[in-house]
Design an enzyme around this catalytic site. Structure first.
Site, PDB file in Angstrom:
ATOM      1  N   CYS A 237       1.338  -0.974  -0.079  1.00 47.84           N
ATOM      2  CA  CYS A 237       0.162   0.023   0.349  1.00 47.84           C
ATOM      3  C   CYS A 237       0.519   1.547   0.104  1.00 47.84           C
ATOM      4  CB  CYS A 237      -0.614   0.505   1.313  1.00 47.84           C
ATOM      5  SG  CYS A 237      -2.159   1.143   1.148  1.00 47.84           S
TER       6      CYS A 237
ATOM      7  N   HIS B 199      -7.046   4.034   7.405  1.00 50.41           N
ATOM      8  CA  HIS B 199      -6.817   5.283   6.637  1.00 50.41           C
ATOM      9  C   HIS B 199      -8.648   6.323   6.407  1.00 50.41           C
ATOM     10  CE1 HIS B 199      -2.833   4.278   5.144  1.00 50.41           C
ATOM     11  NE2 HIS B 199      -2.958   2.875   4.457  1.00 50.41           N
TER      12      HIS B 199
ATOM     13  N   GLU C 147      -7.826  -0.586   4.918  1.00 53.15           N
ATOM     14  CA  GLU C 147      -7.828   0.342   4.383  1.00 53.15           C
ATOM     15  C   GLU C 147      -9.050   2.091   5.231  1.00 53.15           C
ATOM     16  OE1 GLU C 147      -6.735   1.727   1.771  1.00 53.15           O
ATOM     17  OE2 GLU C 147      -5.613   0.139   0.988  1.00 53.15           O
TER      18      GLU C 147
END
Length: 426
Positions: free
Chosen positions: A6, A150, A147
């Protein structure tokens, strides 16, 4: 190109990260500070999903990804089936207006990227080979969990074993979250409001078709379960002839008496032997006094704790929908009613099967949204439907919804309200 990672996006897009393939480990690029949400209760929505994965298993995997973070912080997440949500998860192909640097390039390249608060979006490459198993394709649960980190404001971690490491992490017997992940989320949002942080090893999440949605039975002494359903999701709900509620989640259920006192969680198996965890819907029949359970493509019927002969049975053989949202015994019809999406089915018990001229449109139940998680007739005459943290009161005489609100804080008989202190229990 066998090592997925990532990488961080540019400042203009504020993408928190895009998982990419890399020939070798490279220097970690530090993301800008991600910020934080200024509330503790967040909604999320799965906008779409790969056509080759079962929707209910994708939703379980996404729910598990969010619960990883809520287990170790003060955050609470609710799924929104439609409409707006704080965090949205969407699958795209190729360029999707995030800038050319964030365009997806098919299998083997960028898997996903996400945006920091408060944009609240995570995008996934629909052309990837996604999997919900441990050994095939890219594990969707792991990528979603990364994700989501994030979208909550977490940057990449330099710790190799961390979920928030830039490099793709495979499921193993170790915990999914490392100490670095936990410290990072608690630095932003604090520790869990009740009890200690709860962790589970990665092997628990390897097969979502058999997944038990109730994490917490493994750590009873770490966190009280007596009101857990009050600030989380439940799978199904029904009520018996004595107005006792039965609230189901994972492999356990709670009984809430007519006075509003909730029991401790009880395991399903001793009460209903052979019943699987994570049921889709349940209804107690006022006509026969039997419990009907539905999960996937099968249904179960119990008289007391005894499974009736011939059960479990296939839904398709009876004309019943797979994965119904809600089951209800409707006294006016003296029939069971199953709700699935924008339709409902009226079902006879002897023999069990759909009545002629059904299914019909949910518009017959004026004001009722699709995708409810359960329904119970109340002794005062209304039927209450539930979805996430909301309830809808349906007037049986007017045949329409007459009220809506938050069930945990507004319906004392759900067992989440202390009548003596006039405060919610969680």
């Amino acid at each position: 190109m066998a090592l997925p990672r990532c990488g961080t996006g540019d400042g203009k897009s504020r993408a928190a990260g895009a998982r990419r393939a890399s020939p070798a480990r490279r220097r970690r690029r530090t993301a800008q500070h991600g910020g934080r949400w200024y509330k503790r209760h967040l909604t999320y929505r799965v906008v779409n999903w790969p056509s080759y994965l079962p929707q209910h298993e994708v939703r379980l995997a996404v729910r598990a990804a969010f619960e990883l973070w809520s287990n170790v912080s003060s955050l609470v997440f609710w799924e929104a089936r439609d409409g707006p949500a704080d965090i949205r998860l969407t699958f795209f192909h190729g360029d999707h207006n995030d800038g050319l640097n964030n365009a997806f390039d098919g299998p083997g390249g960028a898997l996903a990227h996400a945006f920091f608060p408060r944009r609240g979006e995570a995008h996934f490459d629909s052309a990837e080979r996604w999997s919900l198993h441990s050994g095939k394709g890219r594990n969707l649960f792991i990528v979603v969990a990364h994700e989501v980190g994030h979208t909550l404001g977490l940057e990449h971690s330099p710790v190799k074993s961390a979920l928030m490491s830039p490099y793709y992490k495979k499921l193993s017997k170790d915990f999914v979250l490392s100490w670095d992940d936990i410290l990072a989320i608690q630095n932003l949002y604090g520790k869990p409001s009740k009890g200690l942080a709860i962790q589970l090893p990665g092997k628990v999440f390897t097969h979502f078709q058999d997944w038990n949605t109730d994490f917490y039975d493994r750590d009873r002494q770490q966190r009280s379960l007596s009101t857990y359903y009050c600030h989380s999701f439940f799978d199904a709900i029904t009520a018996d002839g004595d107005h006792n509620l039965y609230i189901f989640k994972g492999s356990h259920y709670w009984v809430v008496s007519a006075s509003g006192n909730a029991s401790d969680p009880r395991p399903l198996q001793p009460r209903w032997p052979g019943l699987p965890a994570g049921i889709d819907a349940c209804a107690w029949s006022q006509l026969s006094g039997k419990f009907y359970f539905f999960k996937g493509g099968r249904c179960w019927c119990y008289a007391g704790s005894k499974l009736e002969a011939g059960f479990p049975r296939k839904c398709s053989a009876l004309g019943l929908p797979r994965h119904p949202d809600t089951a209800l015994y409707f006294q006016q019809l003296r029939r069971l009613v199953l709700f699935k999406g924008p339709k409902y089915f009226v079902v006879s018990e002897e023999p069990l099967g759909v009545e002629p001229y059904y299914p019909r449109s949910l518009r017959d139940w004026a004001g009722l949204p699709p995708g409810t998680a359960g329904a119970v007739p109340h002794r005062h005459g209304s039927v209450y439907f539930f979805r996430d943290d909301q309830y809808w009161e349906f007037d049986q005489a007017k045949l329409q919804v007459v009220a809506t609100g938050k069930w945990a804080t507004q319906l004392a008989w759900m067992g989440c309200w202390d009548a003596n202190s006039e405060q919610v229990l969680f």
